[in-house]
Write a protein that holds these residues in place. Structure first.
Motif, PDB file in Angstrom:
ATOM      1  N   GLU A 201     102.221-137.442  37.918  1.00 18.23           N
ATOM      2  CA  GLU A 201     103.315-138.100  38.629  1.00 18.23           C
ATOM      3  C   GLU A 201     104.493-138.421  37.714  1.00 18.23           C
ATOM      4  N   ASN A 202     104.222-138.476  36.405  1.00 21.81           N
ATOM      5  CA  ASN A 202     105.331-138.642  35.465  1.00 21.81           C
ATOM      6  C   ASN A 202     106.186-137.377  35.413  1.00 21.81           C
ATOM      7  N   GLU A 203     105.558-136.240  35.722  1.00 22.93           N
ATOM      8  CA  GLU A 203     106.248-134.956  35.707  1.00 22.93           C
ATOM      9  C   GLU A 203     106.883-134.659  37.061  1.00 22.93           C
ATOM     10  N   VAL A 204     106.110-134.910  38.134  1.00 22.85           N
ATOM     11  CA  VAL A 204     106.588-134.655  39.496  1.00 22.85           C
ATOM     12  C   VAL A 204     106.357-135.914  40.323  1.00 22.85           C
ATOM     13  N   ASN A 205     107.345-136.804  40.333  1.00 14.96           N
ATOM     14  CA  ASN A 205     107.185-138.056  41.078  1.00 14.96           C
ATOM     15  C   ASN A 205     107.373-137.824  42.577  1.00 14.96           C
ATOM     16  N   ASN A 206     107.251-138.905  43.353  1.00 16.04           N
ATOM     17  CA  ASN A 206     107.279-138.760  44.811  1.00 16.04           C
ATOM     18  C   ASN A 206     108.603-138.200  45.325  1.00 16.04           C
ATOM     19  N   GLU A 207     109.708-138.674  44.749  1.00 11.04           N
ATOM     20  CA  GLU A 207     111.021-138.195  45.175  1.00 11.04           C
ATOM     21  C   GLU A 207     111.187-136.693  44.885  1.00 11.04           C
ATOM     22  N   MET A 208     110.765-136.285  43.685  1.00 12.52           N
ATOM     23  CA  MET A 208     110.838-134.872  43.319  1.00 12.52           C
ATOM     24  C   MET A 208     109.939-134.042  44.242  1.00 12.52           C
ATOM     25  N   ALA A 209     108.757-134.568  44.526  1.00 10.57           N
ATOM     26  CA  ALA A 209     107.817-133.844  45.401  1.00 10.57           C
ATOM     27  C   ALA A 209     108.400-133.654  46.803  1.00 10.57           C
ATOM     28  N   ASN A 210     109.110-134.667  47.308  1.00  6.31           N
ATOM     29  CA  ASN A 210     109.734-134.552  48.634  1.00  6.31           C
ATOM     30  C   ASN A 210     110.794-133.457  48.650  1.00  6.31           C
ATOM     31  N   ARG A 211     111.609-133.415  47.590  1.00  8.86           N
ATOM     32  CA  ARG A 211     112.668-132.401  47.530  1.00  8.86           C
ATOM     33  C   ARG A 211     112.083-130.996  47.359  1.00  8.86           C
ATOM     34  N   MET A 212     111.058-130.900  46.546  1.00  8.57           N
ATOM     35  CA  MET A 212     110.394-129.605  46.360  1.00  8.57           C
ATOM     36  C   MET A 212     109.733-129.139  47.660  1.00  8.57           C
ATOM     37  N   SER A 213     109.182-130.085  48.401  1.00 10.16           N
ATOM     38  CA  SER A 213     108.534-129.752  49.670  1.00 10.16           C
ATOM     39  C   SER A 213     109.529-129.128  50.650  1.00 10.16           C
ATOM     40  N   LEU A 214     110.728-129.705  50.736  1.00 13.04           N
ATOM     41  CA  LEU A 214     111.770-129.158  51.615  1.00 13.04           C
ATOM     42  C   LEU A 214     112.202-127.772  51.143  1.00 13.04           C
ATOM     43  N   PHE A 215     112.291-127.599  49.837  1.00 12.65           N
ATOM     44  CA  PHE A 215     112.697-126.313  49.260  1.00 12.65           C
ATOM     45  C   PHE A 215     111.691-125.218  49.613  1.00 12.65           C
ATOM     46  N   TYR A 216     110.421-125.472  49.377  1.00 12.04           N
ATOM     47  CA  TYR A 216     109.398-124.440  49.595  1.00 12.04           C
ATOM     48  C   TYR A 216     109.021-124.262  51.060  1.00 12.04           C
TER      49      TYR A 216
END
Length: 349
Positions: A201-216
């Motif tokens: 989670e230090n590498e891919v936090n919740n905010e980053m995961a949300n943005r990546m989810s929309l991208f993929y």
């Protein structure tokens, strides 16, 4: 006699009334016979193989080059992406087996870090495209003049489009990407409920995961990035007519088409790879135009000769262009609009 006049008068009244302008017709005929730029579009050679930046292009060219130098490694990484499908299935089927849970998690985490790299590269590409558009659409030159004068920047624009289609093609063929990321998000959510914090989670936090989810979640995430970047560029530059941007795209498509269908130009390419590059760029810019232009690329008012572009593709060996034809069939926005001619639809069936 009176009845005859009535009949003649009625016939004249019912007959079509128009003025045949022989002078204008003469010049229109001359345009057809001489195949002027008005009918064929821009006609010049874009040197995709050897274009070098001028002093005026160099600053922007260097910025874009710094981004593009990582594009091949991104494609190589994506092509090698195998996923953790088996490990995830084993973990799901055996929820109480801690060893299998750990094996799945340890397999997924490095893959998620790799997916983050792809996503972050899309953000860099977005900024690069906006810099290019700014250079290739600014007054006082027309899009045609820009592309002809600033060939090194035009080549970088083409390389971005080429990368985008290749990336999205690889992504569409790899369902493991979304499966892996979905498993990652489910596991993170479950651990958060249990008040557990994982190092990832230090590498891919919740905010980053949300943005990546929309991208993929997008079928063609890189194309969507370019489309959003172009739309954002238009909305941010309100003093710049939207036609400057869409004409830049349609001009690039027209130039690629002319180069592909003109033997004199084709013969100047030193490799078959450049021909494939040119076709991919033509398709990429058509798709981008179709997403950005209000009525799209398939409308009668479109400045892209869609019939000509499709014809050029269909004249190539089928195994080399089927993926590009599928990109036009399935990733464009306006193909199935009522305004699209039946002939164009039939050509893509």
């Amino acid at each position: 006699m009176g009845n005859l006049l009535k009949v003649l008068t009625r016939e004249i009244e019912n007959y079509p009334h128009f003025f045949l302008d022989f002078e204008r017709t003469k010049w229109d005929l001359l345009k057809v016979l001489t195949c002027t730029e008005l009918d064929q579009g821009p006609n010049f050679f874009l040197d995709f193989e050897n274009a070098q930046p001028t002093d005026g292009e160099r600053e922007v060219w260097n910025q874009i080059s710094a981004v593009l130098q990582d594009s091949e490694s991104m494609l190589t990484d994506l092509q090698a992406y195998k996923g953790a499908g088996q490990e995830i299935r084993d973990a799901i089927q055996n929820p109480n087996d801690i060893q299998l849970q750990e094996r799945a998690w340890n397999s997924v985490c490095p893959l998620v870090v790799r997916l983050k790299r792809f996503y972050e590269f899309s953000l860099r590409l977005e900024k690069a495209l906006q810099s290019l558009l700014e250079s290739l659409t600014c007054p006082p030159y027309t899009p045609t003049q820009h592309l002809e004068r600033e060939q090194a920047l035009a080549k970088e624009f083409a390389e971005i489009l080429h990368f985008t289609l290749r990336f999205d093609e690889l992504k569409m063929r790899n369902p493991a990407i979304q499966n892996d990321f979905s498993y990652y998000r489910r596991t993170i959510s479950r651990n958060r409920i249990n008040n557990m914090h994982l190092d990832i989670e230090n590498e891919v936090n919740n905010e980053m995961a949300n943005r990546m989810s929309l991208f993929y979640a997008e079928a063609t995430p890189m194309l969507k990035t370019l489309s959003n970047a172009t739309t954002h560029f238009v909305s941010e530059n309100k003093t710049l007519p939207i036609e400057n941007t869409t004409d830049c795209l349609s001009t690039m498509a027209s130039v690629c088409k002319v180069m592909l269908e003109t033997p004199e130009y084709r013969s100047r390419f030193t490799s078959e790879e450049t021909l494939m590059f040119c076709m991919r760029v033509m398709v990429g810019v058509i798709i981008l135009y179709d997403h950005v232009h209000p009525v799209g690329a398939f409308s009668k008012t479109s400045k892209i000769d869609m019939k000509g572009c499709i014809k050029v593709l269909k004249e190539q060996p089928p195994d080399t262009v089927e993926g590009l034809l599928n990109a036009l069939r399935f990733t464009t926005k306006h193909l199935n609009d009522e305004s699209t001619s039946k002939q164009i639809r039939a050509m893509l069936q």
